[in-house]
Write a protein that holds these residues in place. Structure first.
Motif, mmCIF file in Angstrom:
data_model
loop_
_atom_site.group_PDB
_atom_site.id
_atom_site.type_symbol
_atom_site.label_atom_id
_atom_site.label_comp_id
_atom_site.label_asym_id
_atom_site.label_seq_id
_atom_site.Cartn_x
_atom_site.Cartn_y
_atom_site.Cartn_z
ATOM 1 N N ALA A 9 0.863 -1.184 0.000
ATOM 2 C CA ALA A 9 0.000 0.000 0.000
ATOM 3 C C ALA A 9 0.893 1.226 0.000
ATOM 4 O O ALA A 9 1.815 1.325 0.814
ATOM 5 C CB ALA A 9 -0.897 -0.002 1.236
ATOM 6 N N ALA A 10 0.638 2.134 -0.946
ATOM 7 C CA ALA A 10 1.528 3.294 -1.082
ATOM 8 C C ALA A 10 0.759 4.508 -1.561
ATOM 9 O O ALA A 10 -0.170 4.388 -2.352
ATOM 10 C CB ALA A 10 2.659 2.971 -2.073
ATOM 11 N N GLY A 11 1.178 5.678 -1.076
ATOM 12 C CA GLY A 11 0.556 6.937 -1.488
ATOM 13 C C GLY A 11 1.105 7.437 -2.798
ATOM 14 O O GLY A 11 2.049 6.871 -3.358
ATOM 15 N N GLY A 12 0.531 8.549 -3.258
ATOM 16 C CA GLY A 12 0.769 8.978 -4.633
ATOM 17 C C GLY A 12 1.950 9.873 -4.877
ATOM 18 O O GLY A 12 1.817 10.919 -5.492
ATOM 19 N N VAL A 82 -11.213 1.238 4.940
ATOM 20 C CA VAL A 82 -10.721 0.154 5.811
ATOM 21 C C VAL A 82 -11.682 -1.029 5.772
ATOM 22 O O VAL A 82 -11.264 -2.188 5.652
ATOM 23 C CB VAL A 82 -10.521 0.661 7.261
ATOM 24 C CG1 VAL A 82 -10.225 -0.491 8.208
ATOM 25 C CG2 VAL A 82 -9.404 1.699 7.326
ATOM 26 N N ALA A 83 -13.004 -0.735 5.866
ATOM 27 C CA ALA A 83 -14.009 -1.815 5.875
ATOM 28 C C ALA A 83 -13.983 -2.607 4.578
ATOM 29 O O ALA A 83 -13.986 -3.849 4.576
ATOM 30 C CB ALA A 83 -15.400 -1.217 6.106
ATOM 31 N N SER A 84 -13.919 -1.904 3.437
ATOM 32 C CA SER A 84 -13.928 -2.631 2.162
ATOM 33 C C SER A 84 -12.625 -3.396 1.963
ATOM 34 O O SER A 84 -12.610 -4.492 1.417
ATOM 35 C CB SER A 84 -14.243 -1.697 0.995
ATOM 36 O OG SER A 84 -13.097 -1.067 0.543
ATOM 37 N N GLY A 101 3.798 4.372 3.151
ATOM 38 C CA GLY A 101 3.531 5.758 3.520
ATOM 39 C C GLY A 101 2.513 6.414 2.603
ATOM 40 O O GLY A 101 2.217 5.911 1.522
ATOM 41 N N GLY A 102 1.988 7.547 3.061
ATOM 42 C CA GLY A 102 0.955 8.266 2.318
ATOM 43 C C GLY A 102 -0.430 7.829 2.779
ATOM 44 O O GLY A 102 -0.632 6.688 3.215
ATOM 45 N N TYR A 103 -1.387 8.753 2.678
ATOM 46 C CA TYR A 103 -2.749 8.464 3.160
ATOM 47 C C TYR A 103 -3.398 7.251 2.489
ATOM 48 O O TYR A 103 -4.160 6.525 3.131
ATOM 49 C CB TYR A 103 -3.631 9.716 3.017
ATOM 50 C CG TYR A 103 -3.313 10.741 4.076
ATOM 51 C CD1 TYR A 103 -3.908 10.682 5.329
ATOM 52 C CD2 TYR A 103 -2.361 11.735 3.850
ATOM 53 C CE1 TYR A 103 -3.585 11.593 6.321
ATOM 54 C CE2 TYR A 103 -2.023 12.652 4.833
ATOM 55 C CZ TYR A 103 -2.642 12.575 6.075
ATOM 56 O OH TYR A 103 -2.304 13.464 7.062
ATOM 57 N N PRO A 104 -3.138 6.969 1.221
ATOM 58 C CA PRO A 104 -3.762 5.796 0.605
ATOM 59 C C PRO A 104 -3.315 4.463 1.206
ATOM 60 O O PRO A 104 -3.885 3.421 0.894
ATOM 61 C CB PRO A 104 -3.327 5.893 -0.867
ATOM 62 C CG PRO A 104 -3.048 7.341 -1.069
ATOM 63 C CD PRO A 104 -2.453 7.809 0.215
ATOM 64 N N SER A 105 -2.274 4.480 2.072
ATOM 65 C CA SER A 105 -1.881 3.207 2.708
ATOM 66 C C SER A 105 -2.694 2.924 3.974
ATOM 67 O O SER A 105 -2.621 1.833 4.526
ATOM 68 C CB SER A 105 -0.382 3.207 3.028
ATOM 69 O OG SER A 105 -0.055 4.193 3.975
ATOM 70 N N ILE A 106 -3.507 3.902 4.434
ATOM 71 C CA ILE A 106 -4.279 3.704 5.671
ATOM 72 C C ILE A 106 -5.267 2.535 5.563
ATOM 73 O O ILE A 106 -5.331 1.697 6.465
ATOM 74 C CB ILE A 106 -5.017 5.001 6.091
ATOM 75 C CG1 ILE A 106 -4.008 6.070 6.501
ATOM 76 C CG2 ILE A 106 -5.999 4.736 7.233
ATOM 77 C CD1 ILE A 106 -4.625 7.428 6.834
ATOM 78 N N PRO A 107 -6.094 2.431 4.484
ATOM 79 C CA PRO A 107 -7.061 1.330 4.446
ATOM 80 C C PRO A 107 -6.417 -0.056 4.589
ATOM 81 O O PRO A 107 -6.892 -0.886 5.377
ATOM 82 C CB PRO A 107 -7.737 1.497 3.077
ATOM 83 C CG PRO A 107 -7.610 2.958 2.787
ATOM 84 C CD PRO A 107 -6.281 3.358 3.351
#
Length: 365
Positions: A9-12, A82-84, A101-107
């Protein structure tokens, strides 16, 4: 035997995506399945990923941008992501989840934490990014690109270095041609955020060089779309041969041909410079909230491989002086190139792979 699955998972930004690409290349070569979870910005960097990488775009958000309403909608958006992701992981269970890192790695990291899956982080910079800071004590390992990295108490940090793409590894320790009275190349890289000030200062600094240096130079200058016309016109008016583009797809080739690199101190840029082994002038991004680029540059500067100029001290005269200093001293420039190599971690990808595989094995024991 079932194929093992790695979910990345990585941000943009290139800083997050290039190490992820390097890991994907090697894990696929070792027979793993690899999935990448990113956002629309990150998807722009996936062209170089091996075609067997399964790429999905996720719903996430950042509290750093937008007004009050936009910020109020971020939490539900992340919770939905996160749920999906948790449902997807139940259907197709990853053996290891790694966030870059980056917000897209949160889920992905949030879902892996909820489900108790083996999980780790890779932090490219010498200071943890916001999302990695949030998860540092909730994962099994924090693989660090720069050492030492500032970590919260309880985080298990391991120095692996910053993985570089196969195209960079192919040019590792490329022979360095010291500067002299023949054609020389200078590579100027500003990164996605920091190209403007380099476009403002570097052309003038090169034009101000003594004629015996300037007359031999060819410049590859990465400039934003909106700056490229004026930068090109300036170089042309000064009689300097320059290739000005918003993005170079062949950075490793250009860097291996360069006598000097002038760059921001983004983690990927610093890793590329040290693996290929080139003298550099590094100008850390002043807008970086945690001043991580100064931390990134420290290793090369302390090794005598790079000159650091804080953005606040950057002007045409001082930069021109530093460029002239490197390009007028063949022996000194060669020593800088060798020092850069000594500071690099060319096997960072292998070290990160070993950590991923070890984490997967620990889980099955």
């Amino acid at each position: 035997m079932t194929q093992k699955l790695l979910l990345m998972a990585a941000g943009g930004t290139g800083g997050h995506m290039f190490p992820a690409q390097a890991l994907a290349e090697e894990m696929l070569r070792r027979g793993w399945r690899v999935k990448l979870s990113t956002d629309a910005r990150g998807a722009r960097y996936t062209g170089g990923f091996p075609h067997m990488t399964e790429i999905t775009q996720v719903s996430s958000g950042t509290f750093a941008r937008g007004g009050l309403l936009a910020k109020a909608l971020v939490a539900p958006k992340i919770a939905g992501g996160v749920a999906s992701m948790a449902m997807a992981m139940r259907r197709d269970r990853p053996d290891v989840v790694i966030g870059f890192g980056g917000y897209p790695s949160i889920p992905a990291l949030g879902a892996a934490t909820l489900l108790g899956l083996p999980r780790m982080l890779h932090e490219q910079n010498g200071v943890l990014g916001r999302v990695n800071q949030l998860f540092a004590t909730r994962v099994h390992h924090v693989a660090c690109g720069v050492w030492p990295t500032e970590l919260p108490e309880g985080a298990n940090g391991i120095h692996v270095g910053n993985p570089v793409r196969a195209a960079v590894r192919e040019r590792a320790a490329a022979a360095y041609i010291p500067p002299g009275d023949y054609p020389m190349s200078v590579l100027v890289m500003g990164g996605s955020q920091g190209a403007r000030i380099l476009s403002d200062v570097v052309p003038g600094a090169i034009a101000a060089l003594p004629p015996e240096i300037r007359g031999h130079l060819r410049v590859s200058h990465q400039a934003r779309d909106e700056d490229s016309a004026r930068v090109s016109e300036f170089y042309a008016a000064q009689g300097i041969t320059a290739d000005v583009q918003p993005f170079f797809h062949d950075v490793p080739a250009r860097m291996s041909e360069a006598q000097l690199v002038i760059s921001r101190a983004g983690a990927s840029s610093v890793a590329d410079i040290s693996v290929i082994g080139r003298p550099s002038i590094l100008i850390p991004l002043a807008a970086a909230i945690r001043d991580e680029q100064t931390a990134n540059a420290r290793g090369l500067v302390e090794a005598g491989a790079a000159v650091l100029i804080p953005e606040s001290a950057l002007d045409t005269a001082s930069l021109s002086e530093q460029i002239a200093s490197v390009l007028s001293q063949a022996q000194g420039a060669t020593q800088m190139a060798h020092a850069a190599l000594d500071a690099g971690v060319p096997n960072a990808t292998d070290r990160l792979v070993a950590l991923v595989e070890h984490l997967a094995e620990e889980e099955t024991e």
